[in-house]
Design a protein around this motif. Sequence first.
Motif, PDB file in Angstrom:
ATOM      1  N   VAL A 113      10.779   3.910  -5.969  1.00 30.26           N
ATOM      2  CA  VAL A 113      10.913   3.513  -4.525  1.00 30.26           C
ATOM      3  C   VAL A 113       9.301   2.815  -3.865  1.00 30.26           C
ATOM      4  O   VAL A 113       9.533   1.942  -3.293  1.00 30.26           O
ATOM      5  N   ALA A 114       8.528   3.229  -4.225  1.00 27.78           N
ATOM      6  CA  ALA A 114       7.201   2.945  -3.992  1.00 27.78           C
ATOM      7  C   ALA A 114       7.089   1.255  -4.208  1.00 27.78           C
ATOM      8  O   ALA A 114       6.592   0.488  -3.351  1.00 27.78           O
ATOM      9  N   TRP A 115       7.506   1.081  -5.667  1.00 31.70           N
ATOM     10  CA  TRP A 115       7.609  -0.446  -6.111  1.00 31.70           C
ATOM     11  C   TRP A 115       8.420  -1.166  -4.970  1.00 31.70           C
ATOM     12  O   TRP A 115       7.961  -2.462  -4.573  1.00 31.70           O
ATOM     13  N   LEU A 116       9.437  -0.590  -4.491  1.00 37.64           N
ATOM     14  CA  LEU A 116      10.366  -1.372  -3.748  1.00 37.64           C
ATOM     15  C   LEU A 116      10.010  -1.658  -2.679  1.00 37.64           C
ATOM     16  O   LEU A 116      10.030  -2.948  -2.161  1.00 37.64           O
ATOM     17  N   ALA A 117       9.158  -0.668  -1.895  1.00 41.84           N
ATOM     18  CA  ALA A 117       8.641  -0.828  -0.664  1.00 41.84           C
ATOM     19  C   ALA A 117       7.692  -1.841  -0.559  1.00 41.84           C
ATOM     20  O   ALA A 117       7.559  -2.720   0.380  1.00 41.84           O
ATOM     21  N   THR A 120       7.294  -4.409  -2.878  1.00 44.78           N
ATOM     22  CA  THR A 120       7.710  -5.643  -3.113  1.00 44.78           C
ATOM     23  C   THR A 120       8.558  -5.990  -1.857  1.00 44.78           C
ATOM     24  O   THR A 120       8.332  -7.423  -1.571  1.00 44.78           O
ATOM     25  N   LEU A 121       9.250  -5.478  -1.186  1.00 43.90           N
ATOM     26  CA  LEU A 121       9.986  -5.916  -0.016  1.00 43.90           C
ATOM     27  C   LEU A 121       9.005  -6.344   1.087  1.00 43.90           C
ATOM     28  O   LEU A 121       9.350  -7.023   2.141  1.00 43.90           O
ATOM     29  N   GLY A 122       7.936  -5.483   0.934  1.00 43.50           N
ATOM     30  CA  GLY A 122       7.098  -6.199   2.271  1.00 43.50           C
ATOM     31  C   GLY A 122       6.505  -7.282   2.170  1.00 43.50           C
ATOM     32  O   GLY A 122       6.286  -7.960   3.301  1.00 43.50           O
ATOM     33  N   ARG A 123       6.333  -7.782   0.978  1.00 43.96           N
ATOM     34  CA  ARG A 123       5.893  -9.254   0.793  1.00 43.96           C
ATOM     35  C   ARG A 123       6.970 -10.315   1.182  1.00 43.96           C
ATOM     36  O   ARG A 123       6.523 -11.277   1.734  1.00 43.96           O
ATOM     37  N   TYR A 124       8.099  -9.641   1.395  1.00 41.86           N
ATOM     38  CA  TYR A 124       9.281 -10.554   2.036  1.00 41.86           C
ATOM     39  C   TYR A 124       9.406 -10.133   3.603  1.00 41.86           C
ATOM     40  O   TYR A 124      10.480 -10.522   4.360  1.00 41.86           O
ATOM     41  N   GLY A 164       0.551  -1.168   0.048  1.00 43.11           N
ATOM     42  CA  GLY A 164      -0.039   0.022   0.111  1.00 43.11           C
ATOM     43  C   GLY A 164       0.742   1.283  -0.028  1.00 43.11           C
ATOM     44  O   GLY A 164       0.335   2.328   0.112  1.00 43.11           O
ATOM     45  N   VAL A 165       2.185   1.228  -0.058  1.00 40.34           N
ATOM     46  CA  VAL A 165       2.780   2.501  -0.416  1.00 40.34           C
ATOM     47  C   VAL A 165       2.669   3.110  -1.733  1.00 40.34           C
ATOM     48  O   VAL A 165       2.959   2.370  -2.653  1.00 40.34           O
ATOM     49  N   ALA A 166       2.483   4.255  -1.643  1.00 42.02           N
ATOM     50  CA  ALA A 166       2.172   5.199  -2.814  1.00 42.02           C
ATOM     51  C   ALA A 166       3.265   6.134  -3.156  1.00 42.02           C
ATOM     52  O   ALA A 166       4.085   6.645  -2.041  1.00 42.02           O
ATOM     53  N   MET A 167       3.385   6.793  -4.058  1.00 45.25           N
ATOM     54  CA  MET A 167       4.584   7.982  -4.246  1.00 45.25           C
ATOM     55  C   MET A 167       4.366   9.003  -3.263  1.00 45.25           C
ATOM     56  O   MET A 167       5.441   9.371  -2.764  1.00 45.25           O
ATOM     57  N   GLU A 168       3.031   9.272  -2.897  1.00 47.72           N
ATOM     58  CA  GLU A 168       3.001  10.263  -1.844  1.00 47.72           C
ATOM     59  C   GLU A 168       3.756   9.978  -0.543  1.00 47.72           C
ATOM     60  O   GLU A 168       4.381  10.919   0.056  1.00 47.72           O
TER      61      GLU A 168
END
Length: 257
Positions: A205-209, A211-215, A117-121
């Motif tokens: 960076v939102a994509w990274l946060a 994606t990493l959240g799934r791990y 749920g991390v967004a650009m904002e």
Amino acid sequence: MHAELAQELYRALSGRSTVPPLRSRGLGLDIDDAYAISLELLARRRQAGEKVIGKKIGVTSKAVQDMLGVHQPDFGFLTDRMHIADGATIRISETMIQPRAEAEIALILRKELKGPGVAMEDVLEATEAIAPCFEIVDSRIENWNIGILDTVADNASCGVFVLGSARLDPRPLDLAALKVRVWKNGTPLSEGLGSAVQGSPLASVAWLANTLGRYGVSLDPGEIILSGSLVPLESARPGDSFRLMLDGVGDASIRFA
């Protein structure tokens, strides 16, 4: 299997050698296996005394994807031993295998980001400052013959990184419109915009946060986040020097011997 492949990659990293591509070994690896291998590899680096100081996104721009034949982003971990001083000289024969330079926008966080749920904002609000950055990628896979499984397992082909001295608040800026220019040995080499990485470094960076959240991994306060290359990768050899200018922000440089 994960532990054995991670140990093979760690030996290659430590001994400045390469290994055959993992994807060509008939092991039935998928992307989750590759990330599991990367976490095992990181555990070995930590056992050797390295400390995680950030994360990186790789293979975000079309130019880099086309060059490597890898068509989705990946991520890796940054450690204190990867951080090289601005203007320093890297002795390739002592520290690297097959380095390539890329120009990036680094984000330095003041708040945690953890998906989903991390967004650009959210990324903008969590960022303390941006900095000009060279990442020097380096593959432990022979001849840079990589697919997404290879680069993910190999800590996103991380080598070292250099931050320029400038630190700027990103809130008044349009990060997608920021332009970087790169010189090699004093000659103009390439240029690109922040929009090259998934439309904006904030989206990257939102994509990274997420994606990493799934791990179960977060982006933490104080960490340095490399948002992906804005330009094509360029091979580095002894005697080469690179300089970048991130317009309105500052510059960074690195030399090779």
